[in-house]
Design a protein around this motif. Structure first.
Motif, PDB file in Angstrom:
ATOM      1  N   VAL A 222       8.905  30.699  44.449  1.00 50.22           N
ATOM      2  CA  VAL A 222       9.682  30.124  43.544  1.00 50.22           C
ATOM      3  C   VAL A 222      10.892  29.381  44.346  1.00 50.22           C
ATOM      4  O   VAL A 222      11.302  28.306  43.998  1.00 50.22           O
ATOM      5  CB  VAL A 222      10.321  30.921  42.437  1.00 50.22           C
ATOM      6  N   TYR A 358      18.327  22.797  40.864  1.00 51.54           N
ATOM      7  CA  TYR A 358      16.957  23.249  40.394  1.00 51.54           C
ATOM      8  C   TYR A 358      17.278  24.272  39.091  1.00 51.54           C
ATOM      9  O   TYR A 358      16.325  24.854  38.623  1.00 51.54           O
ATOM     10  CB  TYR A 358      16.110  24.059  41.419  1.00 51.54           C
ATOM     11  N   HIS A 398      11.537  33.206  34.147  1.00 55.64           N
ATOM     12  CA  HIS A 398      10.056  33.617  35.036  1.00 55.64           C
ATOM     13  C   HIS A 398       9.214  34.370  34.229  1.00 55.64           C
ATOM     14  O   HIS A 398       8.083  34.071  34.224  1.00 55.64           O
ATOM     15  CB  HIS A 398      10.638  34.427  36.150  1.00 55.64           C
ATOM     16  N   SER A 427      16.383  27.991  34.215  1.00 55.43           N
ATOM     17  CA  SER A 427      15.526  27.560  35.511  1.00 55.43           C
ATOM     18  C   SER A 427      14.163  27.034  35.325  1.00 55.43           C
ATOM     19  O   SER A 427      13.169  27.835  35.181  1.00 55.43           O
ATOM     20  CB  SER A 427      15.404  28.760  36.225  1.00 55.43           C
ATOM     21  N   LEU A 429      10.615  25.406  35.998  1.00 55.22           N
ATOM     22  CA  LEU A 429       9.699  25.620  37.111  1.00 55.22           C
ATOM     23  C   LEU A 429       8.368  24.560  37.113  1.00 55.22           C
ATOM     24  O   LEU A 429       7.937  24.481  36.019  1.00 55.22           O
ATOM     25  CB  LEU A 429       9.183  27.161  36.929  1.00 55.22           C
ATOM     26  N   ASN A 440       7.325  25.910  44.659  1.00 56.86           N
ATOM     27  CA  ASN A 440       8.126  25.353  43.387  1.00 56.86           C
ATOM     28  C   ASN A 440       8.809  24.061  43.921  1.00 56.86           C
ATOM     29  O   ASN A 440       9.439  23.987  44.927  1.00 56.86           O
ATOM     30  CB  ASN A 440       9.194  26.052  42.949  1.00 56.86           C
ATOM     31  N   THR A 442      10.676  22.198  41.484  1.00 54.31           N
ATOM     32  CA  THR A 442      11.583  21.482  40.305  1.00 54.31           C
ATOM     33  C   THR A 442      12.905  20.772  40.952  1.00 54.31           C
ATOM     34  O   THR A 442      13.287  21.227  42.061  1.00 54.31           O
ATOM     35  CB  THR A 442      12.200  22.736  39.588  1.00 54.31           C
TER      36      THR A 442
END
Length: 459
Positions: A222, A358, A398, A427, A429, A440, A442
Protein backbone atom coordinates in the motif's frame (compact mmCIF):
# COMPACT_ATOMS: atom_id res chain seq x y z
CA UNK A 1 -13.05 16.33 -13.43
CA UNK A 2 -13.42 13.00 -11.80
CA UNK A 3 -14.44 12.45 -8.19
CA UNK A 4 -13.22 9.16 -6.75
CA UNK A 5 -13.29 7.51 -10.18
CA UNK A 6 -12.19 4.17 -8.72
CA UNK A 7 -15.76 3.52 -7.64
CA UNK A 8 -17.28 4.91 -10.83
CA UNK A 9 -14.98 3.01 -13.16
CA UNK A 10 -15.89 -0.23 -11.40
CA UNK A 11 -19.55 0.43 -12.22
CA UNK A 12 -18.87 1.32 -15.85
CA UNK A 13 -16.66 -1.72 -16.38
CA UNK A 14 -19.62 -3.95 -15.59
CA UNK A 15 -21.91 -2.37 -18.15
CA UNK A 16 -22.25 -3.53 -21.75
CA UNK A 17 -22.17 -0.96 -24.54
CA UNK A 18 -25.88 -1.15 -25.17
CA UNK A 19 -28.34 -0.03 -22.49
CA UNK A 20 -31.70 -1.72 -22.31
CA UNK A 21 -33.39 0.47 -19.71
CA UNK A 22 -36.46 0.89 -21.89
CA UNK A 23 -37.11 -2.86 -21.68
CA UNK A 24 -36.47 -3.25 -17.96
CA UNK A 25 -39.45 -4.14 -15.79
CA UNK A 26 -39.34 -2.18 -12.54
CA UNK A 27 -40.27 -4.09 -9.41
CA UNK A 28 -39.92 -1.32 -6.79
CA UNK A 29 -37.83 1.70 -5.84
CA UNK A 30 -35.10 2.07 -3.25
CA UNK A 31 -34.01 5.19 -1.33
CA UNK A 32 -30.27 5.17 -0.76
CA UNK A 33 -29.24 5.14 2.90
CA UNK A 34 -25.94 6.30 4.40
CA UNK A 35 -22.90 4.14 3.60
CA UNK A 36 -24.80 1.98 1.09
CA UNK A 37 -23.02 0.80 -2.04
CA UNK A 38 -24.16 -0.26 -5.49
CA UNK A 39 -22.81 -3.71 -4.71
CA UNK A 40 -24.83 -3.97 -1.50
CA UNK A 41 -28.06 -2.64 -3.04
CA UNK A 42 -27.87 -5.11 -5.92
CA UNK A 43 -27.25 -7.98 -3.52
CA UNK A 44 -30.14 -6.89 -1.28
CA UNK A 45 -32.64 -7.22 -4.12
CA UNK A 46 -31.18 -10.32 -5.73
CA UNK A 47 -30.06 -8.62 -8.94
CA UNK A 48 -26.72 -8.06 -10.62
CA UNK A 49 -24.96 -4.71 -10.71
CA UNK A 50 -25.46 -4.67 -14.47
CA UNK A 51 -29.23 -5.09 -14.03
CA UNK A 52 -29.33 -2.25 -11.49
CA UNK A 53 -27.51 0.09 -13.87
CA UNK A 54 -29.74 -0.85 -16.80
CA UNK A 55 -32.73 0.22 -14.71
CA UNK A 56 -31.00 3.51 -13.79
CA UNK A 57 -29.32 4.93 -16.93
CA UNK A 58 -28.10 7.99 -14.99
CA UNK A 59 -25.43 5.70 -13.51
CA UNK A 60 -23.74 5.81 -16.93
CA UNK A 61 -23.35 9.59 -16.76
CA UNK A 62 -19.80 10.89 -16.49
CA UNK A 63 -18.95 11.72 -12.89
CA UNK A 64 -21.91 9.84 -11.40
CA UNK A 65 -21.61 8.73 -7.79
CA UNK A 66 -24.16 7.17 -5.46
CA UNK A 67 -25.68 9.77 -3.11
CA UNK A 68 -27.52 9.53 0.20
CA UNK A 69 -31.29 10.03 -0.29
CA UNK A 70 -31.21 9.20 -4.01
CA UNK A 71 -34.07 7.06 -5.36
CA UNK A 72 -33.16 4.08 -7.55
CA UNK A 73 -35.34 1.87 -9.74
CA UNK A 74 -35.12 -1.80 -8.72
CA UNK A 75 -35.87 -4.18 -11.60
CA UNK A 76 -37.03 -7.77 -11.50
CA UNK A 77 -34.04 -10.12 -11.87
CA UNK A 78 -33.25 -10.71 -15.54
CA UNK A 79 -34.00 -14.42 -15.24
CA UNK A 80 -37.47 -13.66 -13.94
CA UNK A 81 -38.08 -11.08 -16.67
CA UNK A 82 -37.14 -13.65 -19.30
CA UNK A 83 -39.38 -16.26 -17.70
CA UNK A 84 -42.26 -13.78 -17.53
CA UNK A 85 -41.85 -12.95 -21.22
CA UNK A 86 -41.76 -16.60 -22.23
CA UNK A 87 -44.81 -17.46 -20.13
CA UNK A 88 -46.74 -14.24 -20.56
CA UNK A 89 -50.07 -16.04 -21.13
CA UNK A 90 -49.95 -17.71 -17.70
CA UNK A 91 -48.46 -14.79 -15.69
CA UNK A 92 -51.10 -13.54 -13.30
CA UNK A 93 -49.42 -10.46 -11.80
CA UNK A 94 -46.34 -8.32 -12.28
CA UNK A 95 -46.09 -8.24 -8.50
CA UNK A 96 -45.74 -11.98 -8.05
CA UNK A 97 -42.80 -12.53 -5.68
CA UNK A 98 -39.73 -14.02 -7.33
CA UNK A 99 -38.51 -17.42 -6.19
CA UNK A 100 -35.30 -17.21 -8.21
CA UNK A 101 -32.01 -17.58 -6.34
CA UNK A 102 -30.08 -14.42 -5.49
CA UNK A 103 -28.39 -13.13 -8.63
CA UNK A 104 -25.17 -11.33 -7.69
CA UNK A 105 -21.79 -10.85 -9.29
CA UNK A 106 -19.95 -12.60 -6.46
CA UNK A 107 -17.44 -15.18 -7.68
CA UNK A 108 -15.26 -15.34 -4.57
CA UNK A 109 -15.82 -16.66 -1.06
CA UNK A 110 -18.54 -15.22 1.16
CA UNK A 111 -16.48 -15.94 4.27
CA UNK A 112 -13.04 -14.31 4.44
CA UNK A 113 -10.38 -15.29 6.98
CA UNK A 114 -8.20 -12.30 7.91
CA UNK A 115 -5.04 -12.19 10.00
CA UNK A 116 -3.50 -9.01 11.41
CA UNK A 117 0.21 -9.11 12.32
CA UNK A 118 1.10 -5.67 13.65
CA UNK A 119 2.35 -4.13 16.92
CA UNK A 120 -0.95 -4.02 18.80
CA UNK A 121 -0.06 -2.53 22.19
CA UNK A 122 -0.01 0.78 24.06
CA UNK A 123 3.69 0.90 24.93
CA UNK A 124 4.80 3.35 22.23
CA UNK A 125 3.57 5.40 19.29
CA UNK A 126 3.76 2.52 16.81
CA UNK A 127 1.54 0.35 18.97
CA UNK A 128 -1.02 3.07 19.64
CA UNK A 129 -1.29 3.96 15.95
CA UNK A 130 -1.67 0.33 14.96
CA UNK A 131 -4.38 -0.22 17.58
CA UNK A 132 -6.33 2.63 16.03
CA UNK A 133 -5.75 1.15 12.57
CA UNK A 134 -6.90 -2.28 13.79
CA UNK A 135 -10.07 -0.79 15.22
CA UNK A 136 -10.75 0.71 11.81
CA UNK A 137 -10.31 -2.73 10.28
CA UNK A 138 -12.95 -4.08 12.65
CA UNK A 139 -15.38 -1.34 11.63
CA UNK A 140 -14.68 -2.22 8.00
CA UNK A 141 -15.55 -5.83 8.77
CA UNK A 142 -18.85 -4.62 10.23
CA UNK A 143 -19.44 -2.70 7.01
CA UNK A 144 -18.82 -5.58 4.60
CA UNK A 145 -20.97 -7.81 6.79
CA UNK A 146 -23.94 -5.66 5.75
CA UNK A 147 -23.35 -6.93 2.21
CA UNK A 148 -23.45 -10.55 3.32
CA UNK A 149 -19.69 -11.06 3.70
CA UNK A 150 -18.68 -12.67 6.97
CA UNK A 151 -15.17 -12.19 8.35
CA UNK A 152 -13.19 -14.51 10.61
CA UNK A 153 -10.63 -12.16 12.18
CA UNK A 154 -7.40 -13.21 13.92
CA UNK A 155 -4.92 -10.73 15.38
CA UNK A 156 -1.40 -11.07 16.81
CA UNK A 157 0.77 -8.51 18.56
CA UNK A 158 4.02 -8.42 16.55
CA UNK A 159 6.21 -5.67 18.06
CA UNK A 160 9.53 -4.42 16.77
CA UNK A 161 12.33 -6.94 17.20
CA UNK A 162 10.05 -9.94 17.63
CA UNK A 163 10.43 -13.11 15.58
CA UNK A 164 7.45 -13.25 13.24
CA UNK A 165 8.25 -16.90 12.48
CA UNK A 166 6.98 -17.78 15.96
CA UNK A 167 3.64 -16.18 15.13
CA UNK A 168 3.47 -18.08 11.86
CA UNK A 169 3.55 -21.35 13.81
CA UNK A 170 0.10 -20.54 15.23
CA UNK A 171 -2.45 -23.08 14.01
CA UNK A 172 -4.77 -20.49 12.41
CA UNK A 173 -2.05 -18.68 10.46
CA UNK A 174 -1.85 -21.18 7.58
CA UNK A 175 -5.58 -21.02 6.81
CA UNK A 176 -5.96 -17.28 6.23
CA UNK A 177 -7.10 -15.62 3.02
CA UNK A 178 -5.45 -12.27 3.86
CA UNK A 179 -2.66 -11.27 6.23
CA UNK A 180 -2.30 -7.56 6.97
CA UNK A 181 1.23 -6.72 8.06
CA UNK A 182 3.97 -6.42 9.04
CA UNK A 183 4.95 -2.92 10.12
CA UNK A 184 8.70 -3.53 10.25
CA UNK A 185 10.89 -4.20 7.22
CA UNK A 186 12.89 -7.06 8.79
CA UNK A 187 9.66 -9.06 9.11
CA UNK A 188 8.61 -8.69 5.47
CA UNK A 189 10.61 -11.47 3.83
CA UNK A 190 9.72 -14.33 6.24
CA UNK A 191 6.05 -13.35 6.09
CA UNK A 192 6.22 -13.12 2.27
CA UNK A 193 7.72 -16.62 2.10
CA UNK A 194 4.94 -17.92 4.33
CA UNK A 195 2.19 -16.24 2.30
CA UNK A 196 3.60 -17.56 -0.96
CA UNK A 197 3.71 -21.07 0.47
CA UNK A 198 0.08 -20.90 1.58
CA UNK A 199 -1.23 -18.77 -1.30
CA UNK A 200 -2.30 -16.01 1.09
CA UNK A 201 -2.76 -12.36 0.10
CA UNK A 202 -0.23 -10.23 2.03
CA UNK A 203 -1.11 -6.56 2.53
CA UNK A 204 1.73 -4.29 3.71
CA UNK A 205 -0.19 -1.24 4.90
CA UNK A 206 2.58 1.21 5.86
CA UNK A 207 6.10 2.29 4.95
CA UNK A 208 8.85 -0.29 4.68
CA UNK A 209 12.31 -0.42 3.11
CA UNK A 210 13.52 -2.90 0.55
CA UNK A 211 11.86 -4.10 -2.61
CA UNK A 212 10.49 -7.52 -1.70
CA UNK A 213 7.27 -6.66 -3.55
CA UNK A 214 9.16 -7.24 -6.79
CA UNK A 215 9.88 -10.86 -5.85
CA UNK A 216 6.67 -12.14 -4.27
CA UNK A 217 3.37 -12.31 -6.19
CA UNK A 218 1.26 -12.35 -3.02
CA UNK A 219 2.46 -8.94 -1.77
CA UNK A 220 0.20 -5.89 -2.05
CA UNK A 221 2.27 -2.88 -0.97
CA UNK A 222 0.00 0.00 0.00
CA UNK A 223 2.81 2.41 0.88
CA UNK A 224 4.04 4.53 -2.02
CA UNK A 225 7.76 5.42 -1.87
CA UNK A 226 8.32 9.17 -2.11
CA UNK A 227 10.26 8.89 -5.37
CA UNK A 228 7.38 7.02 -7.00
CA UNK A 229 4.85 9.53 -5.73
CA UNK A 230 7.00 12.46 -6.92
CA UNK A 231 7.21 10.94 -10.40
CA UNK A 232 3.40 10.59 -10.54
CA UNK A 233 3.01 14.14 -9.25
CA UNK A 234 5.23 15.60 -11.96
CA UNK A 235 3.54 13.56 -14.68
CA UNK A 236 0.06 14.63 -13.57
CA UNK A 237 1.18 18.21 -12.94
CA UNK A 238 2.25 18.55 -16.56
CA UNK A 239 -0.98 16.96 -17.78
CA UNK A 240 -3.21 19.20 -15.63
CA UNK A 241 -1.32 22.52 -15.77
CA UNK A 242 -0.06 22.43 -19.35
CA UNK A 243 -2.11 25.57 -20.18
CA UNK A 244 -0.89 27.48 -17.10
CA UNK A 245 2.12 29.71 -16.68
CA UNK A 246 4.35 28.04 -14.07
CA UNK A 247 6.07 30.19 -11.44
CA UNK A 248 8.62 28.43 -9.22
CA UNK A 249 9.40 30.25 -5.96
CA UNK A 250 12.63 29.65 -4.05
CA UNK A 251 11.98 29.72 -0.29
CA UNK A 252 15.65 29.29 0.71
CA UNK A 253 14.84 26.26 2.87
CA UNK A 254 17.84 23.94 2.75
CA UNK A 255 16.20 21.50 5.20
CA UNK A 256 13.36 20.60 2.83
CA UNK A 257 13.39 17.71 0.36
CA UNK A 258 11.07 19.62 -1.98
CA UNK A 259 14.03 21.32 -3.60
CA UNK A 260 14.82 18.00 -5.28
CA UNK A 261 11.20 17.76 -6.41
CA UNK A 262 11.19 21.21 -8.01
CA UNK A 263 14.51 20.44 -9.76
CA UNK A 264 12.95 17.29 -11.24
CA UNK A 265 9.89 19.30 -12.27
CA UNK A 266 12.09 21.87 -14.00
CA UNK A 267 13.96 19.11 -15.83
CA UNK A 268 10.69 17.72 -17.20
CA UNK A 269 9.42 21.17 -18.17
CA UNK A 270 12.70 21.81 -20.01
CA UNK A 271 12.47 18.49 -21.88
CA UNK A 272 9.00 19.43 -23.08
CA UNK A 273 10.00 23.02 -23.90
CA UNK A 274 7.43 24.35 -21.43
CA UNK A 275 8.35 27.84 -20.28
CA UNK A 276 8.35 28.79 -16.60
CA UNK A 277 9.55 31.63 -14.40
CA UNK A 278 11.88 31.57 -11.40
CA UNK A 279 11.67 33.95 -8.46
CA UNK A 280 12.12 33.91 -4.68
CA UNK A 281 10.54 35.12 -1.48
CA UNK A 282 13.43 37.58 -1.09
CA UNK A 283 12.71 39.25 -4.44
CA UNK A 284 11.33 42.81 -4.14
CA UNK A 285 7.60 43.01 -4.82
CA UNK A 286 7.89 44.80 -8.17
CA UNK A 287 10.37 42.26 -9.52
CA UNK A 288 8.38 39.39 -7.98
CA UNK A 289 5.35 40.50 -10.03
CA UNK A 290 7.38 40.33 -13.26
CA UNK A 291 7.57 36.53 -12.92
CA UNK A 292 3.80 36.29 -13.45
CA UNK A 293 1.78 36.33 -16.64
CA UNK A 294 -0.98 38.89 -17.18
CA UNK A 295 -2.68 36.88 -19.94
CA UNK A 296 -2.52 33.32 -18.55
CA UNK A 297 -3.55 31.62 -15.34
CA UNK A 298 -0.44 31.30 -13.17
CA UNK A 299 0.34 28.29 -11.00
CA UNK A 300 2.79 28.88 -8.13
CA UNK A 301 5.12 26.09 -6.98
CA UNK A 302 7.27 26.61 -3.87
CA UNK A 303 10.25 24.44 -3.01
CA UNK A 304 9.35 23.62 0.59
CA UNK A 305 6.44 22.08 2.47
CA UNK A 306 7.18 23.92 5.74
CA UNK A 307 4.55 26.11 7.38
CA UNK A 308 6.71 29.26 7.88
CA UNK A 309 7.58 29.40 4.18
CA UNK A 310 3.95 28.79 3.23
CA UNK A 311 2.96 31.69 5.46
CA UNK A 312 5.53 33.95 3.79
CA UNK A 313 4.42 32.82 0.33
CA UNK A 314 0.80 33.63 1.09
CA UNK A 315 1.78 37.08 2.34
CA UNK A 316 3.73 37.63 -0.87
CA UNK A 317 0.77 36.54 -3.00
CA UNK A 318 -1.59 38.80 -1.05
CA UNK A 319 0.57 41.81 -1.87
CA UNK A 320 0.92 40.68 -5.49
CA UNK A 321 -2.82 40.31 -6.13
CA UNK A 322 -3.71 43.49 -4.26
CA UNK A 323 -1.32 45.53 -6.40
CA UNK A 324 -2.01 43.68 -9.67
CA UNK A 325 -5.71 43.01 -10.16
CA UNK A 326 -5.12 41.43 -13.58
CA UNK A 327 -2.91 38.64 -12.27
CA UNK A 328 -4.73 35.36 -11.66
CA UNK A 329 -3.05 32.82 -9.38
CA UNK A 330 -3.47 29.14 -8.50
CA UNK A 331 -1.31 27.55 -5.82
CA UNK A 332 0.30 24.12 -6.04
CA UNK A 333 1.11 22.46 -2.72
CA UNK A 334 2.22 19.27 -0.99
CA UNK A 335 0.33 16.64 0.98
CA UNK A 336 1.94 17.97 4.17
CA UNK A 337 -0.17 21.09 3.66
CA UNK A 338 -3.28 19.09 4.48
CA UNK A 339 -2.07 19.14 8.10
CA UNK A 340 -2.31 22.93 8.05
CA UNK A 341 -5.83 23.05 6.64
CA UNK A 342 -7.45 24.45 9.79
CA UNK A 343 -5.03 27.41 9.68
CA UNK A 344 -4.75 28.11 5.94
CA UNK A 345 -7.98 26.81 4.44
CA UNK A 346 -9.29 30.29 3.59
CA UNK A 347 -6.11 30.93 1.62
CA UNK A 348 -6.35 27.56 -0.12
CA UNK A 349 -9.78 28.59 -1.34
CA UNK A 350 -8.63 32.10 -2.27
CA UNK A 351 -5.73 30.83 -4.36
CA UNK A 352 -7.44 27.83 -5.96
CA UNK A 353 -4.98 25.43 -4.32
CA UNK A 354 -4.16 21.97 -5.70
CA UNK A 355 -2.58 19.52 -3.24
CA UNK A 356 -1.24 16.20 -4.61
CA UNK A 357 -2.02 13.35 -2.24
CA UNK A 358 -2.94 9.69 -1.89
CA UNK A 359 -5.62 10.41 0.72
CA UNK A 360 -8.20 13.04 1.57
CA UNK A 361 -9.73 13.49 5.01
CA UNK A 362 -13.13 15.15 4.64
CA UNK A 363 -14.49 15.80 8.14
CA UNK A 364 -17.89 16.96 6.88
CA UNK A 365 -18.52 13.90 4.72
CA UNK A 366 -21.47 11.76 5.95
CA UNK A 367 -19.36 8.63 5.39
CA UNK A 368 -16.51 10.00 7.50
CA UNK A 369 -18.92 11.01 10.24
CA UNK A 370 -20.50 7.54 10.15
CA UNK A 371 -17.15 5.84 10.75
CA UNK A 372 -16.08 8.32 13.44
CA UNK A 373 -19.40 8.00 15.26
CA UNK A 374 -19.24 4.20 15.23
CA UNK A 375 -15.60 4.32 16.34
CA UNK A 376 -16.55 6.48 19.33
CA UNK A 377 -19.49 4.24 20.25
CA UNK A 378 -17.82 0.87 19.84
CA UNK A 379 -14.45 1.64 21.43
CA UNK A 380 -15.42 4.47 23.78
CA UNK A 381 -12.59 6.51 22.29
CA UNK A 382 -11.89 9.15 19.65
CA UNK A 383 -9.42 8.97 16.79
CA UNK A 384 -6.17 10.83 17.32
CA UNK A 385 -6.76 14.21 15.61
CA UNK A 386 -3.01 14.73 15.14
CA UNK A 387 -2.74 11.81 12.73
CA UNK A 388 -3.23 12.56 9.05
CA UNK A 389 -4.32 10.43 7.42
CA UNK A 390 -6.48 9.07 10.24
CA UNK A 391 -5.31 5.53 11.03
CA UNK A 392 -8.78 4.20 11.83
CA UNK A 393 -10.20 5.54 8.57
CA UNK A 394 -7.26 3.98 6.74
CA UNK A 395 -8.02 0.62 8.37
CA UNK A 396 -11.70 0.96 7.48
CA UNK A 397 -10.89 1.61 3.82
CA UNK A 398 -8.37 -1.24 3.68
CA UNK A 399 -10.86 -3.73 5.13
CA UNK A 400 -13.60 -2.71 2.70
CA UNK A 401 -11.24 -2.73 -0.29
CA UNK A 402 -9.42 -6.02 0.25
CA UNK A 403 -12.17 -8.08 1.89
CA UNK A 404 -14.84 -6.78 -0.47
CA UNK A 405 -12.58 -7.25 -3.49
CA UNK A 406 -11.60 -10.81 -2.61
CA UNK A 407 -15.22 -11.74 -1.99
CA UNK A 408 -16.31 -10.10 -5.24
CA UNK A 409 -13.60 -11.33 -7.60
CA UNK A 410 -12.08 -14.33 -5.82
CA UNK A 411 -8.65 -15.30 -7.12
CA UNK A 412 -9.10 -12.83 -10.00
CA UNK A 413 -8.82 -9.93 -7.56
CA UNK A 414 -5.66 -7.90 -8.21
CA UNK A 415 -6.73 -4.53 -6.80
CA UNK A 416 -6.39 -2.97 -10.24
CA UNK A 417 -8.35 0.01 -11.50
CA UNK A 418 -11.97 -1.02 -11.88
CA UNK A 419 -12.01 -3.58 -9.05
CA UNK A 420 -13.00 -1.27 -6.19
CA UNK A 421 -16.32 -2.39 -4.70
CA UNK A 422 -16.66 0.36 -2.08
CA UNK A 423 -16.43 4.13 -2.17
CA UNK A 424 -13.39 5.02 -0.01
CA UNK A 425 -13.85 7.26 3.02
CA UNK A 426 -10.30 8.62 3.07
CA UNK A 427 -7.78 6.40 1.27
CA UNK A 428 -8.63 5.11 -2.21
CA UNK A 429 -6.49 2.27 -3.54
CA UNK A 430 -5.38 1.19 -6.99
CA UNK A 431 -2.66 -1.38 -7.68
CA UNK A 432 -0.44 -2.18 -10.64
CA UNK A 433 1.94 -5.05 -11.28
CA UNK A 434 5.42 -4.41 -9.87
CA UNK A 435 7.69 -7.30 -10.80
CA UNK A 436 5.85 -10.28 -9.36
CA UNK A 437 3.92 -8.30 -6.73
CA UNK A 438 1.59 -5.32 -6.67
CA UNK A 439 2.18 -1.67 -5.76
CA UNK A 440 -0.39 0.96 -4.89
CA UNK A 441 -0.38 3.81 -7.43
CA UNK A 442 -3.18 5.99 -6.03
CA UNK A 443 -2.92 9.65 -6.93
CA UNK A 444 -5.27 12.59 -6.55
CA UNK A 445 -5.32 16.36 -6.51
CA UNK A 446 -7.24 17.75 -3.55
CA UNK A 447 -8.61 20.94 -5.11
CA UNK A 448 -9.76 23.87 -2.97
CA UNK A 449 -12.00 25.73 -5.39
CA UNK A 450 -12.62 29.46 -5.24
CA UNK A 451 -16.34 28.80 -4.62
CA UNK A 452 -15.22 27.34 -1.25
CA UNK A 453 -15.93 23.73 -2.16
CA UNK A 454 -13.37 20.91 -2.20
CA UNK A 455 -13.09 18.18 -4.79
CA UNK A 456 -10.73 15.24 -5.15
CA UNK A 457 -9.53 14.72 -8.72
CA UNK A 458 -8.39 11.12 -8.94
CA UNK A 459 -6.20 9.51 -11.58
Amino acid sequence: MRIFRFFIVFILMTVCTAVYAQDVKIKTQHKVEKSETVFGIAKKYGITIKELIEANPKMNDSGYELKYGETLNIPFPKTQQENNAANNATTTSANTPTTQPVQTDITGPKNIKVGVMLPLHDKDGDGKRMVEYYRGLLLGCDRVNKDGISVDMHAWNVPNGSDINEVLKEKDAANLDIIIGPLYSTQVKPLAEFCQQHNTMMVIPFSITGNDVENYPNIYQVYEPQEDFDAMTIRNFIQWFNKYHVVIVDCADETSTKGAFTRQLRDELDKLNIKYSLTSLKTPDNDFAKAFSLSEQNVVVVNTEKSPALNSTLAKLNTLTQNNANISVSLFGYKEWLIYTSVYQDYYFKYDAYVPSYFYYNGVSPDTKWVERNYNTRFNATMNPDNLPRFALTGFDHACFFIGGLSQFGKNFTGAKGQATYKPVQSPLKFRQAGKGHKNVTFMFVHYKTDRTVESISY
